[in-house]
Scaffold this motif. Structure first.
Motif, PDB file in Angstrom:
ATOM      1  N   ASP A  51       0.836  -1.211   0.000  1.00 10.89           N
ATOM      2  CA  ASP A  51       0.000   0.000   0.000  1.00 10.89           C
ATOM      3  C   ASP A  51       0.868   1.258   0.000  1.00 10.89           C
ATOM      4  O   ASP A  51       0.661   2.175   0.792  1.00 10.89           O
ATOM      5  CB  ASP A  51      -0.943  -0.002   1.201  1.00 10.89           C
ATOM      6  CG  ASP A  51      -2.130   0.954   1.004  1.00 10.89           C
ATOM      7  OD1 ASP A  51      -2.464   1.252  -0.167  1.00 10.89           O
ATOM      8  OD2 ASP A  51      -2.704   1.397   2.006  1.00 10.89           O
ATOM      9  N   ILE A  52       1.844   1.297  -0.904  1.00 10.92           N
ATOM     10  CA  ILE A  52       2.702   2.479  -0.993  1.00 10.92           C
ATOM     11  C   ILE A  52       1.975   3.540  -1.800  1.00 10.92           C
ATOM     12  O   ILE A  52       1.573   3.303  -2.938  1.00 10.92           O
ATOM     13  CB  ILE A  52       4.057   2.130  -1.623  1.00 10.92           C
ATOM     14  CG1 ILE A  52       4.800   1.177  -0.694  1.00 10.92           C
ATOM     15  CG2 ILE A  52       4.875   3.396  -1.870  1.00 10.92           C
ATOM     16  CD1 ILE A  52       6.115   0.702  -1.218  1.00 10.92           C
ATOM     17  N   THR A  87      -6.412  -9.633  -3.030  1.00  9.56           N
ATOM     18  CA  THR A  87      -5.835  -8.370  -3.445  1.00  9.56           C
ATOM     19  C   THR A  87      -6.174  -7.308  -2.413  1.00  9.56           C
ATOM     20  O   THR A  87      -7.331  -7.165  -2.012  1.00  9.56           O
ATOM     21  CB  THR A  87      -6.380  -7.958  -4.825  1.00  9.56           C
ATOM     22  OG1 THR A  87      -6.114  -9.012  -5.744  1.00  9.56           O
ATOM     23  CG2 THR A  87      -5.725  -6.696  -5.316  1.00  9.56           C
ATOM     24  N   ALA A  88      -5.160  -6.595  -1.943  1.00 10.63           N
ATOM     25  CA  ALA A  88      -5.362  -5.544  -0.958  1.00 10.63           C
ATOM     26  C   ALA A  88      -4.522  -4.343  -1.356  1.00 10.63           C
ATOM     27  O   ALA A  88      -3.459  -4.483  -1.946  1.00 10.63           O
ATOM     28  CB  ALA A  88      -4.961  -6.033   0.427  1.00 10.63           C
ATOM     29  N   GLY A  89      -4.990  -3.163  -1.038  1.00 12.53           N
ATOM     30  CA  GLY A  89      -4.279  -1.936  -1.357  1.00 12.53           C
ATOM     31  C   GLY A  89      -5.239  -0.890  -1.871  1.00 12.53           C
ATOM     32  O   GLY A  89      -6.460  -1.067  -1.848  1.00 12.53           O
ATOM     33  N   THR A  90      -4.690   0.199  -2.329  1.00  8.36           N
ATOM     34  CA  THR A  90      -5.483   1.320  -2.807  1.00  8.36           C
ATOM     35  C   THR A  90      -5.545   1.287  -4.335  1.00  8.36           C
ATOM     36  O   THR A  90      -4.507   1.259  -4.994  1.00  8.36           O
ATOM     37  CB  THR A  90      -4.870   2.649  -2.332  1.00  8.36           C
ATOM     38  OG1 THR A  90      -4.783   2.617  -0.905  1.00  8.36           O
ATOM     39  CG2 THR A  90      -5.712   3.828  -2.766  1.00  8.36           C
ATOM     40  N   GLY A 102      -3.135 -11.829  -8.161  1.00 10.73           N
ATOM     41  CA  GLY A 102      -3.259 -11.808  -6.707  1.00 10.73           C
ATOM     42  C   GLY A 102      -2.024 -12.246  -5.962  1.00 10.73           C
ATOM     43  O   GLY A 102      -2.109 -12.628  -4.798  1.00 10.73           O
ATOM     44  N   LYS A 103      -0.856 -12.203  -6.599  1.00 11.61           N
ATOM     45  CA  LYS A 103       0.388 -12.616  -5.942  1.00 11.61           C
ATOM     46  C   LYS A 103       1.183 -11.380  -5.534  1.00 11.61           C
ATOM     47  O   LYS A 103       1.535 -10.555  -6.366  1.00 11.61           O
ATOM     48  CB  LYS A 103       1.215 -13.503  -6.854  1.00 11.61           C
ATOM     49  CG  LYS A 103       0.531 -14.831  -7.108  1.00 11.61           C
ATOM     50  CD  LYS A 103       1.420 -15.781  -7.835  1.00 11.61           C
ATOM     51  CE  LYS A 103       0.678 -17.103  -8.008  1.00 11.61           C
ATOM     52  NZ  LYS A 103       1.527 -18.125  -8.557  1.00 11.61           N
ATOM     53  N   ALA A 104       1.472 -11.284  -4.243  1.00 11.34           N
ATOM     54  CA  ALA A 104       2.211 -10.139  -3.709  1.00 11.34           C
ATOM     55  C   ALA A 104       3.707 -10.370  -3.888  1.00 11.34           C
ATOM     56  O   ALA A 104       4.275 -11.291  -3.306  1.00 11.34           O
ATOM     57  CB  ALA A 104       1.880  -9.942  -2.231  1.00 11.34           C
TER      58      ALA A 104
END
Length: 112
Positions: A51-52, A87-90, A102-104
């Motif tokens: 989440d940068i 998936t998470a983040g802005t 969906g791979k971080a």
């Protein structure tokens, strides 16, 4: 942090012009790159922030960048394939391949 977050000062005009002169911008970019190098390569376990964004980059009195808000961060062993995750983040800061697969990975932080 005396100067708050990057999003608060990036486009603000002051009486003396933009407070983020190119030397400050370079310092911020260099500092953030150093943080990512540390998190991705030098930590005992790899840290993916996920989440940068400008509101998560804090500026000290000398406009040195400090990364904050690690709520979405993932820790994994170096050299291991990332496990699929939700998936998470802005939105707008997420890498297309992260949205698709969906791979971080460290690449999603660099994209952001």
């Amino acid at each position: 942090m005396p100067h708050g977050s990057l999003d608060k000062v990036l486009y603000v005009e002051s009486e003396h012009g933009n407070p983020l002169q190119w030397s400050y911008r370079y310092n911020i970019a260099f500092g953030l790159a150093s943080v990512l190098t540390y998190l991705h390569q030098e930590c005992e376990q790899q840290v993916i922030h996920r989440d940068i964004k400008a509101s998560n980059i804090m500026l000290d009195g000398n406009y040195n960048a400090r990364l904050g808000d690690f709520r979405l961060a993932r820790i994994m062993d170096h050299g291991k394939s990332p496990v699929s995750t939700l998936t998470a983040g802005t939105m707008g800061y997420l890498a297309p391949e992260y949205l698709q697969y969906g791979k971080a990975t460290e690449k999603i932080d660099v994209f952001s």
